[in-house]
Design a protein around this motif. Structure first.
Motif, PDB file in Angstrom:
ATOM      1  N   ARG A 147      -2.943   0.651  -3.467  1.00  0.00           N
ATOM      2  CA  ARG A 147      -2.853  -0.795  -3.085  1.00  0.00           C
ATOM      3  C   ARG A 147      -2.840  -1.636  -4.701  1.00  0.00           C
ATOM      4  N   LEU A 148      -1.823  -2.184  -4.422  1.00  0.00           N
ATOM      5  CA  LEU A 148      -1.475  -2.634  -5.712  1.00  0.00           C
ATOM      6  C   LEU A 148      -1.358  -4.399  -5.281  1.00  0.00           C
ATOM      7  N   GLU A 149      -2.058  -4.836  -5.634  1.00  0.00           N
ATOM      8  CA  GLU A 149      -2.028  -5.659  -5.249  1.00  0.00           C
ATOM      9  C   GLU A 149      -1.525  -7.319  -6.845  1.00  0.00           C
ATOM     10  N   LEU A 150      -0.762  -8.056  -6.071  1.00  0.00           N
ATOM     11  CA  LEU A 150       0.021  -9.840  -6.924  1.00  0.00           C
ATOM     12  C   LEU A 150       0.440  -8.088  -8.204  1.00  0.00           C
ATOM     13  N   ALA A 151       1.409  -7.902  -7.567  1.00  0.00           N
ATOM     14  CA  ALA A 151       2.425  -6.671  -7.801  1.00  0.00           C
ATOM     15  C   ALA A 151       3.495  -7.422  -9.740  1.00  0.00           C
ATOM     16  N   ALA A 152       3.395  -6.443 -10.676  1.00  0.00           N
ATOM     17  CA  ALA A 152       3.942  -6.967 -11.961  1.00  0.00           C
ATOM     18  C   ALA A 152       5.015  -6.157 -12.197  1.00  0.00           C
ATOM     19  N   PRO A 153       5.961  -6.161 -12.827  1.00  0.00           N
ATOM     20  CA  PRO A 153       6.744  -5.647 -13.743  1.00  0.00           C
ATOM     21  C   PRO A 153       6.477  -3.975 -14.295  1.00  0.00           C
ATOM     22  N   SER A 154       5.634  -4.679 -14.482  1.00  0.00           N
ATOM     23  CA  SER A 154       5.287  -3.238 -15.235  1.00  0.00           C
ATOM     24  C   SER A 154       3.988  -2.199 -14.535  1.00  0.00           C
ATOM     25  N   GLN A 155       3.837  -2.944 -13.654  1.00  0.00           N
ATOM     26  CA  GLN A 155       3.834  -1.644 -12.448  1.00  0.00           C
ATOM     27  C   GLN A 155       4.995  -0.792 -12.238  1.00  0.00           C
ATOM     28  N   PRO A 185      -6.661   1.680 -14.446  1.00  0.00           N
ATOM     29  CA  PRO A 185      -6.671   1.407 -13.023  1.00  0.00           C
ATOM     30  C   PRO A 185      -6.378   0.209 -12.351  1.00  0.00           C
ATOM     31  N   ASN A 186      -6.427  -1.072 -13.866  1.00  0.00           N
ATOM     32  CA  ASN A 186      -5.788  -2.061 -13.522  1.00  0.00           C
ATOM     33  C   ASN A 186      -4.533  -2.721 -12.399  1.00  0.00           C
ATOM     34  N   GLY A 187      -4.916  -3.153 -11.947  1.00  0.00           N
ATOM     35  CA  GLY A 187      -4.423  -4.027 -11.249  1.00  0.00           C
ATOM     36  C   GLY A 187      -3.790  -2.753  -9.549  1.00  0.00           C
ATOM     37  N   TYR A 188      -4.473  -2.451  -9.493  1.00  0.00           N
ATOM     38  CA  TYR A 188      -4.560  -1.368  -8.202  1.00  0.00           C
ATOM     39  C   TYR A 188      -5.858  -1.207  -8.083  1.00  0.00           C
ATOM     40  N   ASN A 189      -6.119  -1.019  -6.225  1.00  0.00           N
ATOM     41  CA  ASN A 189      -7.533  -0.408  -6.202  1.00  0.00           C
ATOM     42  C   ASN A 189      -7.195   1.115  -4.871  1.00  0.00           C
ATOM     43  N   VAL A 190      -8.361   1.354  -4.436  1.00  0.00           N
ATOM     44  CA  VAL A 190      -8.520   2.718  -3.746  1.00  0.00           C
ATOM     45  C   VAL A 190      -9.537   2.347  -2.661  1.00  0.00           C
ATOM     46  N   SER A 191      -9.175   3.828  -1.946  1.00  0.00           N
ATOM     47  CA  SER A 191     -10.457   3.853  -0.759  1.00  0.00           C
ATOM     48  C   SER A 191      -9.831   5.445  -0.288  1.00  0.00           C
ATOM     49  N   ARG A 192     -10.851   5.681   0.269  1.00  0.00           N
ATOM     50  CA  ARG A 192     -11.039   7.091   0.855  1.00  0.00           C
ATOM     51  C   ARG A 192     -11.931   7.079   2.255  1.00  0.00           C
ATOM     52  N   SER A 193     -11.584   7.069   3.333  1.00  0.00           N
ATOM     53  CA  SER A 193     -12.189   6.918   4.485  1.00  0.00           C
ATOM     54  C   SER A 193     -11.957   8.365   4.754  1.00  0.00           C
ATOM     55  N   THR A 229       0.742  -1.557  -0.006  1.00  0.00           N
ATOM     56  CA  THR A 229       0.061  -0.179   0.032  1.00  0.00           C
ATOM     57  C   THR A 229       0.847   1.199  -0.141  1.00  0.00           C
ATOM     58  N   LEU A 230       0.731   2.285  -0.760  1.00  0.00           N
ATOM     59  CA  LEU A 230       1.125   3.348  -0.774  1.00  0.00           C
ATOM     60  C   LEU A 230       0.549   4.478  -0.216  1.00  0.00           C
ATOM     61  N   GLN A 231       1.260   5.105   1.069  1.00  0.00           N
ATOM     62  CA  GLN A 231      -0.294   6.219   1.667  1.00  0.00           C
ATOM     63  C   GLN A 231      -0.040   7.054   1.587  1.00  0.00           C
ATOM     64  N   CYS A 232      -0.817   7.879   1.060  1.00  0.00           N
ATOM     65  CA  CYS A 232      -1.444   9.909   0.924  1.00  0.00           C
ATOM     66  C   CYS A 232      -1.974  10.515   1.973  1.00  0.00           C
ATOM     67  N   THR A 233      -1.030  11.763   2.397  1.00  0.00           N
ATOM     68  CA  THR A 233      -2.168  12.351   2.878  1.00  0.00           C
ATOM     69  C   THR A 233      -2.257  13.584   2.597  1.00  0.00           C
TER      70      THR A 233
END
Lengths: 112, 113
Positions: free
Chosen positions: B77-85, B61-69, B20-24
């Protein structure tokens, strides 16, 4: 989305005025024109924004002709620290989001 | 104000790992964005958010997910990281989504091996 076209790169000597032109032939009525600057290993930084005619701030000027199909960013008396990539963006409020696209930008190299 | 902060600054992942990459942001901005920038290229929008609890896809957006609570945080969020990322990831925020200035974080340089 209005597509933008900029030169890939430009060179300039220190102290000269630099003009970078961006073409946006299918700009829409509501679209604003925004320029960002990006230094290596940093995020882009806002420079200037305009809708028509001329806009000037402490960093740059933006010239927009009446047909708004192009715009020119003018940097007065550049220094080595102005070496960066400059992005022209065109976008407007649409469906709750500012739809803009960063192209590949113009890489400006200032030469001593 | 610190503006937009991102963590980590650098990360190396193995193929298939997640992170997970964090941003604030502390500017009370409504809009937040995630971009990726491949070498020598411009920025491409991954996801954006117009407010807490509301997110939507960008160009890639493919390969990523986000949330904004919360208004302040927008993790990627990166799931199943690939070299293309392998890329530099920038988070940005703006007061609103019309023509307002976007403020960018310093970026996270991610390498997937």
């Amino acid at each position: 989305l209005a597509k933008t076209t900029q030169p890939i790169s430009m060179d300039s000597y220190e102290g000269q005025e630099v003009n970078i032109t961006c073409s946006h032939n299918n700009i829409a009525t509501n679209d604003y024109i925004t320029w960002y600057q990006q230094f290596p290993s940093q995020g882009p930084r806002f420079i200037i924004q305009g809708y028509k005619t001329k806009v000037t701030n402490e960093v740059a000027s933006l010239f927009i002709p009446a047909d708004r199909k192009s715009s020119t960013l003018s940097l007065p008396r550049v220094s080595l620290s102005d070496t960066a990539v400059y992005y022209c963006l065109v976008g407007a409020f649409s469906g709750g989001y500012q739809k803009v696209t960063f192209g590949t930008g113009t890489k400006l190299q200032v030469i001593p | 104000n610190a503006g937009v902060t991102q963590t980590p600054k650098f990360r190396i992942l193995k193929i298939g790992q997640s992170m997970t990459l964090q941003c604030t942001q502390d500017m009370n901005h409504n809009y937040m964005y995630w971009y990726r920038q491949d070498p020598g290229m411009g920025l491409k929008l991954i996801y954006y958010s117009v407010g807490a609890g509301i997110t939507d896809k960008g160009e890639v957006p493919n390969g990523y997910n986000v949330s904004r609570s919360t208004t302040e945080d927008f993790p990627l969020r990166l799931e199943l990281a690939a070299p293309s990322q392998t890329s530099v990831y920038f988070c940005a925020s703006s007061r609103d989504g019309s023509t307002d200035t976007q403020y960018f974080g310093p970026g996270t340089r991610l390498t997937v091996l």
